[in-house]
Design an enzyme around this catalytic site. Structure first.
Site, PDB file in Angstrom:
ATOM      1  N   LYS A  23       8.583  62.723  50.987  1.00 34.69           N
ATOM      2  CA  LYS A  23       9.220  62.537  52.291  1.00 34.69           C
ATOM      3  C   LYS A  23       8.193  62.631  53.415  1.00 34.69           C
ATOM      4  CE  LYS A  23      11.046  66.078  54.465  1.00 34.69           C
ATOM      5  NZ  LYS A  23      10.526  66.076  55.867  1.00 34.69           N
ATOM      6  N   ASN A  24       7.282  63.595  53.324  1.00 31.55           N
ATOM      7  CA  ASN A  24       6.338  63.832  54.408  1.00 31.55           C
ATOM      8  C   ASN A  24       5.253  62.763  54.510  1.00 31.55           C
ATOM      9  OD1 ASN A  24       7.713  66.108  55.183  1.00 31.55           O
ATOM     10  ND2 ASN A  24       6.323  67.551  54.178  1.00 31.55           N
ATOM     11  N   ARG A  97      11.751  64.901  64.282  1.00 33.90           N
ATOM     12  CA  ARG A  97      10.589  64.931  65.165  1.00 33.90           C
ATOM     13  C   ARG A  97       9.713  63.682  65.002  1.00 33.90           C
ATOM     14  NH1 ARG A  97       9.908  70.086  67.097  1.00 33.90           N
ATOM     15  NH2 ARG A  97       7.696  69.784  67.469  1.00 33.90           N
ATOM     16  N   CYS A 121      13.507  71.534  61.774  1.00 31.91           N
ATOM     17  CA  CYS A 121      13.987  72.782  61.202  1.00 31.91           C
ATOM     18  C   CYS A 121      13.554  73.974  62.043  1.00 31.91           C
ATOM     19  CB  CYS A 121      13.454  72.937  59.771  1.00 31.91           C
ATOM     20  SG  CYS A 121      14.122  71.725  58.618  1.00 31.91           S
TER      21      CYS A 121
END
Length: 441
Positions: A23-24, A97, A121
């Site tokens: 995901k990152n 973000r 988060c």
């Protein structure tokens, strides 16, 4: 409607699952596609909420997105990039973000960018000042023009510069890379983040035509180019999800094989997993994590930037440490509030004390700032079912592991947060023999 996951715990997770791309990384590669003059193709894309969010952001900026969820492929055509309305950006971004990373590519393509207030988060202060400072150093003009958003322009273009991060922030490093590759002249970043996801992003940018070199002392050098083209790339595995399932196997006394897992990105975790008493077998395309029987060992653990022990690995492993003999010490040095998730573990019977002091040897930014960022875990202790509300992505999955290891039935609320980073996690739990049921209230 609110989703609640009913978890009947106390049974080991056993079986095989598959993990796709990180995901990152995937979300950042999607942003990088805006820089290209031709379409890009990304493979091994997971079905997670963050991919949906970035797909929406690309679409409202004029990028044609074709996402084959089953095949895990994503095609992005940026030939018609256009300015999006702030209200649309805000609506699509939600608490993500990611919009801040669009700034460099949009400044190069359109000469302006808009970003809303940013969420994420609640695990600690993640200010955007690094990002805005970097953009200003490139020559951007940053103007807060409403209560909810920021307008950024580049009236004289963007130009290379030298910049040193006070801390090797992943997000700030990504911002600089995505901006520098088409800035005029040379850019040098010192004290850069060098996580595997960063290196995969650099590989993507190089495929697009960028000139980037990485030195051994955390210095990244970029020579700006006039044009970048599209890329074809297969994402590296999601090392956070891999470790999460490994910790779940250990905490529940189970045996889980994770297809798609890759050893090089996992070596630091694997060393720690073995020290705790877990066992693993590695094949070309999978890692098998299992509890070999007998007692688990207490350890001293400090999180750190890569190549240290990843902060996102800490929370799921802490659940397993509640079942280890003796006192384990955890010193969190990356996010100051990441130990807040232990409140729910204590309510389930875990013996965990948190401290403001640095209980470790690594230099730490939080020692004199009154944050509870160290923990002592005493074990083994039996965990008992409780109703839990998920606080954040990684803490939420850790709570889920605790519910799986606990005796009795737990109701886990707010699990939509887990969908941000764990593809089809309920289906994977079923595949591993977990007694879970999704309900709505």
């Amino acid at each position: 409607m609110n989703s609640v996951l009913r978890v009947n715990g106390g049974r080991p997770l056993v079986g095989e699952i598959a993990v796709r791309g990180a995901k990152n990384f995937v979300s950042k590669a999607m942003v990088a596609s805006v820089l290209g003059s031709s379409p890009s193709l990304l493979r091994n894309v997971p079905q997670v909420r963050d991919v949906e969010v970035v797909s929406g952001l690309l679409s409202i900026h004029g990028v044609a997105v074709d996402y084959d969820r089953d095949a895990g492929t994503l095609r992005m055509d940026p030939s018609a990039v256009d300015t999006a309305r702030l209200a649309d950006i805000d609506a699509h971004a939600g608490s993500s973000r990611i919009p801040i990373l669009f700034c460099g590519p949009l400044l190069h393509r359109l000469g302006e960018a808009f970003i809303p207030d940013l969420g994420g988060c609640q695990i600690g202060d993640r200010p955007i000042n690094y990002h805005l400072d970097i953009l200003r150093e490139f020559g951007a003009k940053v103007e807060k023009f409403t209560d909810t958003g920021i307008h950024i322009t580049a009236p004289n273009g963007l130009h290379g510069m030298k910049y040193r991060l006070s801390y090797p922030s992943v997000g700030a490093t990504e911002q600089l890379l995505l901006t520098a590759v088409r800035a005029e002249g040379k850019t040098e970043l010192s004290n850069a983040a060098i996580e595997p996801e960063i290196m995969d992003l650099i590989a993507v940018l190089q495929k697009m035509g960028a000139l980037i070199s990485v030195d051994t002392d955390r210095v990244i050098r970029i020579e700006g180019v006039d044009e970048l083209v599209g890329f074809t790339h297969t994402s590296l595995c999601d090392r956070i999800e891999v470790a999460s399932w490994g910790a779940a196997a250990l905490a529940t006394g189970g045996d889980v094989t994770v297809r798609g897992a890759s050893q090089p990105e996992m070596m630091t975790f694997l060393n720690t997993f073995r020290k705790v008493g877990g066992a693993f077998d590695i094949s070309d395309d999978a890692i098998r994590f299992y509890h070999p029987g007998g007692a688990l060992n207490s350890i001293v653990l400090e999180t750190d930037v890569h190549p240290g022990f990843m902060t996102d690995w800490q929370q799921p492993l802490v659940v397993a440490l509640t079942q280890a003999n003796g006192l384990s010490i955890v010193h969190e040095t990356v996010y100051e509030n990441r130990l807040g998730f232990t409140d729910a573990l204590r309510a389930m019977g875990a013996q965990i004390q948190v401290y403001r002091e640095c209980l470790g040897g690594l230099p730490c930014r939080f020692g004199q700032r009154n944050f509870f960022h160290s923990a002592v875990i005493s074990g083994p202790t039996a965990l008992h079912a409780r109703d839990i509300t998920v606080p954040d992505l990684r803490g939420g999955f850790s709570h889920l592991i605790a519910a799986l290891a606990a005796d009795g039935v737990s109701n886990v609320r707010g699990i939509s947060l887990i969908n941000r980073g764990y593809e089809n996690f309920v289906g994977k739990l079923h595949a591993l023999g977990a007694d879970v049921e999704m309900r709505t209230t």
